[in-house]
Design an enzyme around this catalytic site. Structure first.
Site, PDB file in Angstrom:
ATOM      1  N   LEU A 107       0.893  -1.107   0.037  1.00 29.84           N
ATOM      2  CA  LEU A 107       0.009  -0.013   0.138  1.00 29.84           C
ATOM      3  C   LEU A 107       0.961   1.290  -0.126  1.00 29.84           C
ATOM      4  CD1 LEU A 107      -2.593   1.609   0.378  1.00 29.84           C
ATOM      5  CD2 LEU A 107      -2.622   1.079   2.683  1.00 29.84           C
ATOM      6  N   ILE A 138       4.490  -1.061   3.458  1.00 30.55           N
ATOM      7  CA  ILE A 138       4.140   0.328   3.129  1.00 30.55           C
ATOM      8  C   ILE A 138       5.193   0.829   1.980  1.00 30.55           C
ATOM      9  CG2 ILE A 138       4.132   2.688   3.642  1.00 30.55           C
ATOM     10  CD1 ILE A 138       1.818   0.956   5.110  1.00 30.55           C
ATOM     11  N   LYS A 139       4.449   1.208   0.752  1.00 35.98           N
ATOM     12  CA  LYS A 139       5.334   1.463  -0.233  1.00 35.98           C
ATOM     13  C   LYS A 139       5.801   2.962  -0.074  1.00 35.98           C
ATOM     14  CE  LYS A 139       4.312   0.295  -4.414  1.00 35.98           C
ATOM     15  NZ  LYS A 139       3.670  -0.006  -5.847  1.00 35.98           N
ATOM     16  N   ILE A 140       7.271   3.376  -0.019  1.00 36.01           N
ATOM     17  CA  ILE A 140       7.781   4.786  -0.092  1.00 36.01           C
ATOM     18  C   ILE A 140       8.752   4.900  -1.220  1.00 36.01           C
ATOM     19  CG2 ILE A 140       9.402   5.987   1.539  1.00 36.01           C
ATOM     20  CD1 ILE A 140       6.791   5.446   2.816  1.00 36.01           C
TER      21      ILE A 140
END
Length: 942
Positions: A107, A138-140
């Site tokens: 996400l 978590i996409k960064i």
């Protein structure tokens, strides 16, 4: 599907690059996991935009969220968190069976945070807690701003998928951040094996851009050098193979071995963007050559199907042809293709590829939110104008909405002193959110007043302190069981006496409203009614008064000294004309029995529709401001505003906001309100029309259609309920601030208002010293009517002063193309006089074709007065004064209301003349109605 199932035997997991609610709840996702060996899922804003916008699976939840008052951002988060949670639950068995190697769902944080380290950390923490699943990634983005966020989140135990990697150096920085995070955990004795991460290397986009650059060089290569056409479609795979060599080096040295010995997991390389964009390429181009241990390939359905049917499955292909991969980069360099520049451009383009669908999704959700609210949502239709979309895109690039709601004064000025001043006037952007803190106390006070049986509430104020209550009083009317709301914003003796006669003095509460606390009109009206209450025998007259004023103002001190019943300290960082959603509007609303919470809900809804989450071209309030500004810059600066039925006075509030905010530095929007209708084909090309309707009211939509048919731009706004005015206050405040930025003016000051005030003060001082008013000799005297023209002005030489019709005809004849005629009336407002003034304006419009405006003095001094003197030199002014039949004294002063009003009229007359503006003053004498009729007839005869 055998090839897919066997990928894991070669050390590679395949994940699905797509996610929809239908896929989850319809069982397709579970079937892929069970039958096809799917081991993970990735998502991004483009995927969610397609999913949420493309079906009905989300409708019920959107409707429920809208009904609960969720913002667009909150709706988005709830929708995607729901999908991610359900997908995580489907993949949970894979996660557990692989002992945390696979089974993840990714996400992404908002793409707007790509350069915001603290914002990325805060949002990632919130999403992690909201999903509350151990198999979440978590996409960064792996940008310079993303690296410290990645390290911090991994250190905290939040799994991270690093996205938007194109360059090898960027990947190596990401791997280093991963190891630093684990080393920090190890140093504190925390579990390093509990953290998972993948580094997503994007592929097909590399070939798309590099191929484009190579195509420009075909046929231009040096003899014996590399041929551009031989490199088509090779850069992406070469980049992946080179990245894998970095991976082997980084995760094979002593530093990693030390971490691995304590249970750390390898940060796997993930191949992203693996669908071929070029139809000439093999659909498995980014799968077959990149198979190897500790890798993931995330594929869309089309690539999965192609590989399952025809893909070639061989082990360790990612380590084949490494030397050839290096040769590709050497050849690109020889051809002048700077791969470092390529990857930098791809990061920027990649961010935009997520920003665009994210913004579109937010706009779509805002629309769906409105649909979910049904009749509770206002609508807005705006006309096109050349340059509008480019202007909105430019505002988007400058993050206008985001900066507006963050209170960035740099949107309007770069001068430090001006920016400081503007910063102290941006409290209104908090709008309904800030007001909500005081609602309980305001409503409690209103209920107290109702229980005590008060029959009237009278607002004593001017401009921004009175126009919202005036709109409220006439829009909502008297509510059963509640006091009647009245507004007194005139200094004419007749108006003061009429207000006095209308109320039951013993059952009336007075609101004394002044931001500065020193407004001469407001204090004069207060003194009059304070004296009346005291002489009525009330033992504590102060208890009948309530002050609305800024902290530290003279009115606050006066209220304390005189024992006012209540004082509401108003926000000092909100200018008067932007104060409708502060105490100046909310206290009168509550006292009149209006549902204040419904008004604020409407304002909050407009705040959400106009928030930074909505791209500027889809943002209704910002779009309205841009439409007005672009038309003004194209010559259509006369904003002709109408509203039907019970909301008919709302344009008066808009008039003040727009005129005083934009009319300065020789430019500005000229609001035209309550103008009698004219034939559409005979209006000038300087108009834009705005029509506001209440759902269910009989409006003049046919007229708007006729205007549009005649080539005039028309803005149409429909609101569902009276309480929806809360949202309209905010819509117009945002629109006006936007228009000011585009017109290059500061919409929060009023530099020319003080001129008339100074002149008035000087005249009153001369009066109190016994000098009287030195009025010039009239050039025409017709019965009780006297006409004053300053013959020393060059423009006045063009006016024949032989008779009243000559003067009026000469003044009207001065209106050139693009001008407007302003009638300024210093006499008490009555319905009969309103009708006569309409006839006068109709005559001026018919004769000249120019826009006409009208304002009662001194109200207009706090409204359009700034525009008259600071805006475009386009006004022709007819200033009308009257002689009071009976003077009404002002307690504690040496003059009465009639003298104050005459001083204000003469003070503004001097200010207009001092600016070189074309103005004629006509004194109507005692018999105002008859005199108004006479000048209307005289104009017709001229």
């Amino acid at each position: 599907m055998e090839r897919l199932l066997k990928l894991i035997e070669h050390g590679q997991s395949y994940w699905l690059d797509n996610l929809t609610r239908g896929m989850i709840r319809g069982g397709e996702l579970e079937r892929r996991v069970r039958e096809e060996g799917l081991r993970g899922v990735t998502s991004n804003p483009a995927i969610f935009h397609k999913a949420i916008s493309g079906g009905t699976h989300y409708d019920d939840q959107i409707r429920d969220l809208a009904a609960d008052g969720a913002s667009v951002e909150e709706m988005y988060e709830v929708l995607v968190v729901t999908d991610i949670q359900e997908a995580c639950d489907v993949l949970r068995p894979v996660f557990e069976a692989s002992e945390g190697v696979d089974g993840y769902v990714s996400l992404e944080v908002s793409p707007h945070l790509i350069h915001d380290t603290p914002g990325s950390i805060v949002e990632a923490r919130r999403l992690w807690a909201g999903v509350d699943r151990p198999n979440l990634l978590i996409k960064i983005p792996g940008t310079p701003a993303g690296i410290p966020a990645i390290e911090e989140l991994l250190y905290e135990g939040i799994n991270v998928n690093i996205t938007l990697l194109f360059a090898i150096p960027a990947y190596e920085r990401v791997a280093d951040a991963y190891m630093r995070a684990l080393e920090r955990r190890r140093a504190e004795g925390r579990d390093v094996g509990a953290v998972a991460s993948v580094a997503s290397f994007f592929l097909s986009r590399i070939d798309t851009l590099v191929d484009q650059l190579l195509s420009h060089r075909v046929g231009a290569g040096q003899e014996g050098g590399p041929r551009p056409q031989d490199l088509f479609g090779k850069a992406a795979v070469a980049s992946g193979k080179t990245a894998y060599q970095s991976f082997l080096r980084l995760f094979g040295g002593d530093r990693w071995e030390s971490l691995a010995a304590t249970g750390a997991r390898v940060q796997r390389l993930l191949w992203a963007s693996t669908s071929t964009k070029n139809p000439l390429y093999d659909p498995c181009q980014y799968v077959e050559p990149l198979i190897g241990p500790h890798t993931v390939n995330t594929m869309p359905e089309v690539t999965i199907e192609a590989f399952a049917q025809d893909g070639i499955l061989r082990p360790d292909t990612v380590e084949e042809g490494v030397d050839e991969a290096r040769d590709v980069f050497e050849a690109l360099g020889a051809l002048g293709v700077d791969f470092g520049a390529v990857t930098e451009q791809l990061v920027n383009e990649g961010a935009q590829k997520f920003l665009d669908p994210y913004d579109q999704l937010m706009a779509g959700l805002a629309s769906r939110r409105g649909e979910g609210l049904g009749a509770a949502a206002p609508t807005q239709r705006t006309p096109d104008v050349p340059g509008l979309e480019a202007t909105l895109d430019a505002l988007n690039e400058q993050c206008f909405a985001r900066r507006l709601f963050e209170g960035d004064a740099g949107l309007w000025s770069s001068d430090p002193a001006t920016m400081r001043s503007i910063s102290n006037r941006l409290g209104w952007v908090r709008g309904a959110e800030a007001a909500g803190d005081d609602i309980y106390e305001i409503e409690r006070f209103a209920e107290e007043i109702r229980r005590e049986g008060f029959l009237h509430v009278v607002v004593l104020g001017m401009g921004g302190s009175s126009l919202c209550p005036l709109v409220v009083a006439q829009t909502f009317g008297r509510r059963e069981g509640w006091p009647e709301l009245l507004v007194l914003d005139q200094t004419d003796p007749e108006a003061v006496r009429e207000a006095d006669a209308r109320i039951d003095l013993a059952a009336t509460l007075f609101l004394v409203a002044s931001k500065s606390g020193s407004t001469v009109e407001t204090l004069s009206l207060y003194r009059y009614f304070d004296d009346r209450v005291a002489r009525s025998g009330d033992g504590s007259p102060g208890g009948r008064f309530v002050a609305l004023t800024d902290p530290g103002s003279p009115l606050l001190a006066l209220a304390q000294e005189r024992g006012f019943r209540r004082t509401f300290e108003t926000p000092a960082d909100v200018g008067g004309r932007y104060s409708a959603l502060t105490h100046y509007g909310l206290v009168p609303m509550a006292l009149a029995g209006v549902d204040v919470e419904a008004v604020l809900r409407s304002a909050r809804a407009m705040r959400q529709q106009s928030s930074a989450a909505i791209r500027e071209r889809h943002n209704p309030a910002i779009r309205l401001g841009a439409v007005l500004a672009r038309h003004a810059l194209a010559g259509r600066d006369k904003v002709t505003i109408s509203a039907d039925g019970s909301i008919g006075t709302f344009p008066l509030w808009i008039e003040q906001l727009v005129a005083e905010s934009t009319g300065k530095d020789g430019v500005g929007l000229v609001p035209v309100v309550n103008e009698p209708p004219h034939r559409p084909a005979e209006y000038g090309n300087d108009r834009i029309f705005v029509h506001i309707t209440l759902a269910g009211d009989e409006g003049s939509n046919d007229r708007m259609a006729a205007l549009a048919g005649a080539g005039h731009p028309v803005v149409e706004i429909e609101i569902p309920t009276h309480e929806s005015l809360g949202g309209e206050f905010l819509r117009w405040e945002i629109a006006t601030a936007t228009a000011g930025a585009l017109l290059g003016v500061n919409p929060f000051d009023q530099p020319n208002v003080a001129e008339s005030k100074r002149n008035t003060a000087d005249l009153l001082e001369r009066w109190t010293l016994g000098s009287g008013f030195a009025e010039d000799t009239p050039v025409v005297a017709d019965g009780g009517i006297e006409v004053h023209v300053d013959r020393a002005r060059s423009w006045a030489a063009k006016i024949d002063v032989g008779s009243l019709p000559d003067v009026l005809g000469g003044l009207a004849g001065m209106a050139r193309e693009g001008n407007y005629l302003a009638v300024l009336g210093y006499f008490a407002a009555t319905p009969g006089r309103d009708r006569i003034v309409e006839e006068l304006r109709a005559g001026l419009l018919q004769r000249t074709g120019a826009a006409t405006t009208f304002g009662y003095g001194p109200r207009y001094l706090h409204s359009t007065g700034q525009l008259h003197k600071g805006g475009p030199d386009a006004g022709v002014f007819l200033l009308l004064t009257a002689d009071p039949v009976q003077e009404t004294p002002i307690p504690e002063e040496d003059y009465g209301f009639g003298t104050l009003q005459r001083a204000q009229a003469l003070g503004d007359y001097e200010a207009l003349l001092g600016r070189g503006l074309r103005v004629v003053r006509v004194n109507l004498g005692w018999y105002v109605d008859e005199a108004l009729g006479t000048i209307t007839e005289a104009l017709a005869r001229s």
